[in-house]
Scaffold this motif. Structure first.
Motif, mmCIF file in Angstrom:
data_model
loop_
_atom_site.group_PDB
_atom_site.id
_atom_site.type_symbol
_atom_site.label_atom_id
_atom_site.label_comp_id
_atom_site.label_asym_id
_atom_site.label_seq_id
_atom_site.Cartn_x
_atom_site.Cartn_y
_atom_site.Cartn_z
ATOM 1 N N GLY A 105 0.831 -1.322 -0.060
ATOM 2 C CA GLY A 105 -0.036 0.112 -0.147
ATOM 3 C C GLY A 105 1.055 1.110 -0.043
ATOM 4 N N GLY A 106 0.395 2.390 0.104
ATOM 5 C CA GLY A 106 0.994 3.835 0.207
ATOM 6 C C GLY A 106 0.078 4.688 -0.574
ATOM 7 N N PRO A 107 0.647 5.860 -0.856
ATOM 8 C CA PRO A 107 0.182 6.829 -1.582
ATOM 9 C C PRO A 107 -0.575 6.449 -2.865
ATOM 10 N N ALA A 108 0.295 5.555 -3.743
ATOM 11 C CA ALA A 108 -0.514 5.213 -5.042
ATOM 12 C C ALA A 108 -1.819 4.508 -4.584
ATOM 13 N N ARG A 109 -1.836 3.529 -3.473
ATOM 14 C CA ARG A 109 -3.060 2.780 -3.503
ATOM 15 C C ARG A 109 -4.073 3.634 -2.999
ATOM 16 N N TYR A 110 -3.995 4.681 -2.032
ATOM 17 C CA TYR A 110 -4.852 5.649 -1.542
ATOM 18 C C TYR A 110 -5.404 6.806 -2.550
ATOM 19 N N ILE A 111 -4.525 7.070 -3.433
ATOM 20 C CA ILE A 111 -5.011 7.951 -4.484
ATOM 21 C C ILE A 111 -5.815 6.928 -5.337
ATOM 22 N N ALA A 112 -5.512 6.062 -5.916
ATOM 23 C CA ALA A 112 -6.509 5.253 -6.710
ATOM 24 C C ALA A 112 -7.586 4.682 -6.105
ATOM 25 N N GLN A 113 -7.610 4.246 -4.929
ATOM 26 C CA GLN A 113 -8.714 3.786 -4.342
ATOM 27 C C GLN A 113 -9.765 4.712 -3.472
ATOM 28 N N GLY A 114 -8.977 5.546 -2.790
ATOM 29 C CA GLY A 114 -9.618 6.790 -2.164
ATOM 30 C C GLY A 114 -10.330 8.145 -2.949
ATOM 31 N N LEU A 115 -9.319 8.410 -3.636
ATOM 32 C CA LEU A 115 -9.715 9.611 -4.919
ATOM 33 C C LEU A 115 -9.962 9.122 -6.248
ATOM 34 N N GLY A 116 -9.847 7.739 -6.476
ATOM 35 C CA GLY A 116 -10.202 7.232 -7.775
ATOM 36 C C GLY A 116 -9.416 7.959 -8.888
ATOM 37 N N GLN A 117 -8.401 8.413 -8.807
ATOM 38 C CA GLN A 117 -7.503 8.952 -9.744
ATOM 39 C C GLN A 117 -6.336 8.090 -10.106
ATOM 40 N N ARG A 118 -6.659 7.255 -11.021
ATOM 41 C CA ARG A 118 -5.534 6.200 -11.265
ATOM 42 C C ARG A 118 -4.497 6.907 -11.923
ATOM 43 N N TRP A 119 -4.506 7.876 -12.732
ATOM 44 C CA TRP A 119 -3.705 8.493 -13.431
ATOM 45 C C TRP A 119 -2.480 9.039 -12.570
ATOM 46 N N LEU A 120 -3.313 9.736 -11.458
ATOM 47 C CA LEU A 120 -2.333 10.540 -10.502
ATOM 48 C C LEU A 120 -1.628 9.781 -9.674
ATOM 49 N N ALA A 121 -2.375 8.342 -9.439
ATOM 50 C CA ALA A 121 -1.222 7.407 -8.617
ATOM 51 C C ALA A 121 -0.421 6.714 -9.361
ATOM 52 N N ALA A 122 -0.536 6.784 -10.553
ATOM 53 C CA ALA A 122 0.696 6.020 -11.688
ATOM 54 C C ALA A 122 1.887 7.313 -11.631
ATOM 55 N N LEU A 123 1.400 8.626 -11.811
ATOM 56 C CA LEU A 123 2.381 9.640 -11.620
ATOM 57 C C LEU A 123 3.148 9.557 -10.327
ATOM 58 N N PHE A 124 2.569 9.291 -9.242
ATOM 59 C CA PHE A 124 3.205 9.553 -7.985
ATOM 60 C C PHE A 124 4.071 8.181 -7.975
ATOM 61 N N SER A 125 3.734 7.134 -8.403
ATOM 62 C CA SER A 125 4.546 5.866 -8.450
ATOM 63 C C SER A 125 5.934 5.979 -9.287
ATOM 64 N N ILE A 126 5.741 6.714 -10.250
ATOM 65 C CA ILE A 126 6.664 7.241 -11.226
ATOM 66 C C ILE A 126 7.934 7.856 -10.526
ATOM 67 N N CYS A 127 7.248 9.034 -9.822
ATOM 68 C CA CYS A 127 8.099 10.008 -9.151
ATOM 69 C C CYS A 127 8.696 9.443 -7.882
#
Length: 487
Positions: free
Chosen positions: A133-155
């Motif tokens: 888990g982590g930010p990528a997970r709570y951005i994707a699940q909590g906010l529903g913003q999978r593109w932003l989760a992917a961008l965070f993971s890349i960073c």
């Protein structure tokens, strides 16, 4: 041509740092920390003793325990930021930078609670006795913003797997060169040999190593810092006064010099403070999500990770600051060395030439554990980015890239390495802070639920069915209570 491209790259990195740190992140970082502190009514102060109480049961869980998760996050936190970073902050921003590092940590403790609690709530069962888990997970699940989760993971992969690991390797190489006249590339190769079997052993292997090394190395370093302070106990009041005066420009002449001195102290203190304690950056939640908690509630790991911020900055960084400042302005103001070598010079002045060797060994252990912990953060995000089907191949490529950056970092220019780390860290933190601000109502609800159960004399437990915003977004295998029939 190559020189021109390199210079353009440095200018681009400098411009990015100026925009993110000068115009955006510092205000967002402090503002978010103050907001979380106010809404939770000073959680880091009211529950300070409770954090230590939770540590009594933190090693009793199966899988990766809360203590192992804390040790992993501390392994990433306690590294060059505590030894080299503090020295850099004092050299560039004066002793006042330490005051702003303290302020960053105090408000950052509440930020760490929010992001780590969210990471626990949205964690997923990995199927091998561990969680992810982590930010990528709570951005994707909590906010529903999978593109932003992917961008965070890349960073994060760029920042921790590449930039930060090159910083750790760079500091090890400098320390070994200062103490033993060892060529930097030799230190880089040796570090790769030591790191390889651990990172190929997976997250459980990393957690076990962190649990063994981190408490020991921190205790020994603190003991030496206490000895230095006791040897110079008469100077302690003057050191504290110097820190506060420098923080507000009282040591400078009136006019523009005061404003510049204050801005340098604030900028360097906050940047180095964030690099050290990582509150709000979105790194520690990756470790927080892996833990089996006791009590079985997301807020438990939030409290424990707050303790990590306190220990990192207000204890270990303060120890380094005492060593450097007590060495006198002739050392840190004279800019005799950069980073870790400045700490070595300052400590050698206090206790003798053998201190240079001690710091070299200390930074070896500190940075070594940081490399493996940084790697673990990246692995989690590589898997999130590519999915379980392609994860094995992608993780192998990532592991090889990490080892390559360890070698490159050992021989790289320190200034460029630090600047690139600042930029990648800033981009990560920017995404994460926006996300946790938007998701903070969830964290506040979980905190109130935990607080209510404590006041009722209960052992807090988490049932997602009580929270409509969470019940259909959490992993039922990670939180089995979500499958409970409440009819």
């Amino acid at each position: 041509m190559e020189f021109s491209i390199f210079e353009q790259f440095k200018e681009l990195v400098a411009a990015g740092n100026g925009l993110i740190w000068g115009s955006l992140l510092i205000y967002l970082l402090i503002g978010a920390g103050l907001y979380f502190t106010v809404i939770t009514r000073g959680i880091q102060f009211r529950y300070f003793g409770h954090m230590f109480k939770l540590m009594r049961h933190s090693r009793s869980a199966s899988g990766i325990s809360s203590f192992q998760a804390l040790s992993t996050s501390l392994a990433a936190r306690v590294g060059t930021g505590n030894l080299a970073g503090v020295a850099v902050a004092i050299s560039l921003g004066g002793p006042g930078a330490i005051f702003w590092m303290w302020m960053t940590a105090l408000v950052g403790m509440s930020t760490s609670f929010v992001e780590s609690t969210l990471a626990q709530a949205y964690k997923t069962d990995h199927g091998d006795g561990t969680f992810r888990g982590g930010p990528a997970r709570y951005i994707a699940q909590g906010l529903g913003q999978r593109w932003l989760a992917a961008l965070f993971s890349i960073c994060l992969i760029i920042a921790f797997g590449l930039a930060f690991n090159s910083v750790q390797s760079n500091s090890i190489a400098q320390a070994m060169e200062q103490a033993f006249a060892l060529p930097p590339w030799v230190a880089g190769v040796a570090l790769v040999v030591a790191v390889t079997p651990i990172i190929f052993g997976g997250l459980k292997s990393i957690a076990r190593v962190a649990e063994l090394i981190v408490p020991m190395m921190a205790a020994i370093y603190l003991l030496l810092a206490i000895v230095v302070v006791l040897l110079n106990i008469s100077e302690l009041p003057a050191v504290i006064t110097t820190i506060f005066k420098s923080a507000f420009g009282f040591n400078q002449a009136a006019g523009g010099a005061v404003g510049y001195a204050i801005s340098q102290a604030i900028m360097n203190g906050i940047k180095r403070g964030l690099f050290s304690n990582e509150a709000g950056m979105g790194s520690a939640p990756n470790a927080a999500a892996t833990a089996y908690t006791h009590p079985n509630h997301p807020a438990t790991q939030g409290f424990i990770q707050m303790l990590g911020v306190f220990f990192d900055t207000l204890v270990i960084c303060t120890a380094t600051a005492a060593i450097v400042i007590m060495a006198g302005p002739g050392v840190f103001a004279g800019n005799e060395a950069n980073g870790i070598q400045l700490t070595q010079i300052a400590l050698s002045k206090q206790v003798g030439d053998w201190a240079s060797i001690f710091v070299a060994v200390a930074i070896l252990l500190f940075a070594f554990t940081s490399v493996i912990a940084n790697y673990s953060y990246g692995e989690t995000n590589v898997e999130h980015l590519v999915g379980s089907r392609f994860a094995p191949g992608a993780i192998l490529i990532y592991r090889l890239a990490v080892l390559a950056m360890v070698i490159i970092g050992a021989v790289a220019n320190l200034g460029v390495v630090w600047s690139f780390a600042d930029l990648s860290m800033g981009m990560m933190a920017l995404i994460n802070l926006v996300a946790i601000l938007l998701l903070s109502p969830v964290a506040f609800t979980l905190f109130r639920d935990y607080e209510r159960q404590i006041k009722d004399g209960l052992d807090p437990t988490f049932d997602p069915q009580r929270f409509p915003r969470l019940s259909h977004r959490v992993d039922p295998d990670a939180w089995p209570s979500s499958r409970t029939d409440n009819t």
